[in-house]
Design an enzyme around this catalytic site. Structure first.
Site: not given
Ligand code: AMP
Length: 326
Positions: A107, A189, A192
Site C-alpha cells: 500500500k 488475484k 475489488k
C-alpha cells in the site's frame, strides 16, 4: 469471525475465499461477520460512496446465503469496544514488525501520498476485530495468512503479559488450504479495485461476464501431450473448477492432454457456467439492496449481538490489564 471491507463490489475471490466458508460455518459455529468499514478508511478517506458500499456488501453477503437471524452480521463502526481494544493492542505491537507486513509495503508503494498510522496498524485493528469475540476460526483467503499470524502474535503477547484471555485465532477454510482466486489477466488475484476487467464481480451482468471471460489470457495451446500447464492456463482451469461440473472439467483436461484443446470453446463454456453461478446471486442482492428498511433492521440486530459479545470480552480485558480501581 471475519470481515470484508466496503471498498467496492464483491467478486469471486471474496466469495470463494471467504463468504462460501461463512455460509457453511453458520451451520456449525457461533459466528460474527462484519462489514469492515473502519478498515476502509485507511485507504479510502473519501466517504461519499461508503453508505452505498456498506449496503451493497451486506446485501451480497445475504444473497450468498448468510442468514442474519443465525449469525451476527454487523458493521464494524457500530461496535465501539473495537476502538478500545485496538488502543490497548497498539501498546503491544512494535513499529518494526508492522513495517514488515507485506500488505503495508504494497500500500505504501501504491499510495505514497497517504501512508497514515492507521495503515501501519491495520493488522492491530484486525486483531482487535477478531479477538473481541474471542474467536478461534477466521475464514479468509490466502492473502490474509500473514495478518492472521500477526493476530496470533498479538493475542499471545497479551495473554503472556496480562494473563490468559484470548484463544489463538487461526485462518480457516473448509478445503485443504486457503484459497486464492486468480485474476483473468494472469497477473495476481481478483480484487475489488485494482484490475476491474480481470475480476468477475457478483454484480456483473451476463454480457459483461461473457466478455470478461472471453478476454481471459490464454496461449497458443500445448504442443506435446500431457505437458505441464503454464500458470495462465492453470488459472483458467482453476476458475472452471469453481463453477463447472466435473464432466466439463474432465473433457477439457482430456483435450488439453491430447493437445486438441480449443481455448475459445473452453472460455465460452466457462463464461456460461459463470453466468449461471453469478446471475441468481446478483438478482437476489439487487432486491435486498432495494429494501433499506430491512438492511437497517439487519444492522441493528447484528450490532446488538456483536456488542453483547464485545462487552463481555472487554470486562475480562480491563480486569486483566489492571484497570480496576474501585
Ligand atoms: P477484502 O476484499 O480485501 O476486504 O477481503 C475480504 C475477504 O475476501 C478476505 O477474507 C480475503 O482473504 C478474501 N479475498 C479477497 N480477494 C481474494 C481472492 N482473489 N482470492 C481468495 N480470497 C480473496
Amino acid at each position: 469471525m471475519s470481515g470484508i471491507r466496503p471498498t467496492g463490489f464483491l467478486h469471486l475471490g471474496n466469495y470463494f475465499g471467504a463468504v462460501r466458508n461463512y455460509v457453511r460455518m453458520q451451520e456449525e459455529f457461533e459466528c460474527y461477520f462484519m462489514v469492515a468499514d473502519l478498515h476502509s478508511l485507511t485507504t479510502h478517506p473519501d466517504t461519499k460512496e461508503l453508505k452505498t458500499n456498506v449496503h451493497r456488501v451486506l446485501s451480497e453477503n445475504i444473497a450468498c446465503g448468510l442468514d442474519p437471524d443465525r449469525v451476527a452480521l454487523f458493521c464494524q463502526s457500530h461496535v465501539y469496544e473495537t476502538a478500545e481494544l485496538y488502543l490497548y493492542l497498539n501498546m503491544l505491537a512494535y513499529k518494526g514488525e508492522l513495517e514488515k507486513t507485506v500488505t503495508f509495503k504494497d500500500k505504501v508503494r501504491q499510495h505514497p501520498e497517504n501512508v497514515n498510522a492507521g495503515l501501519l496498524t491495520y493488522p492491530v485493528l484486525q486483531t482487535a476485530d477478531i479477538i473481541l469475540h474471542r474467536a478461534s476460526y477466521v475464514p479468509v483467503g490466502k492473502d490474509q495468512e500473514q495478518h492472521l499470524e500477526m493476530a496470533r502474535t498479538f493475542a499471545n503477547r497479551f495473554n503472556h503479559r496480562y494473563g490468559d484471555v484470548f484463544p489463538e485465532p487461526q485462518a480457516f477454510n473448509y478445503g485443504d488450504e486457503l484459497v486464492k482466486v486468480p485474476s483473468l489477466d494472469g497477473a495476481g488475484k481478483m480484487s475489488k479495485s485494482e484490475n476491474q476487467y480481470a475480476t468477475l464481480y457478483l454484480s456483473d451482468n451476463d454480457k459483461l461476464i461473457m466478455d470478461k471471460v472471453k478476454k481471459a489470457k490464454t496461449d497458443s495451446g500445448p504442443t506435446e501431450p500431457n505437458s505441464p500447464k503454464p500458470e495462465i492456463i492453470q488459472n483458467v482451469f482453476s476458475l472452471m473448477k469453481l463453477v463447472s461440473g466435473q464432466d466439463v472439467i474432465d473433457k477439457f483436461e482430456t483435450d488439453y492432454n491430447n493437445c486438441t484443446i480449443r481455448y475459445g470453446d473452453m472460455k465460452k463454456q466457462l463464461g456460461e457456467d459463470m453466468v449461471k453461478f453469478i446471475g441468481p446471486i446478483r438478482e437476489k442482492a439487487e432486491s435486498i439492496r432495494n429494501n433499506p428498511a430491512y438492511l437497517k433492521e439487519v444492522m441493528e440486530k447484528g450490532a446488538e449481538k456483536a456488542r453483547k459479545s464485545a462487552a463481555a470480552t472487554m470486562e475480562l480485558v480491563r480486569e486483566a490489564i489492571g484497570l480496576n480501581y474501585f
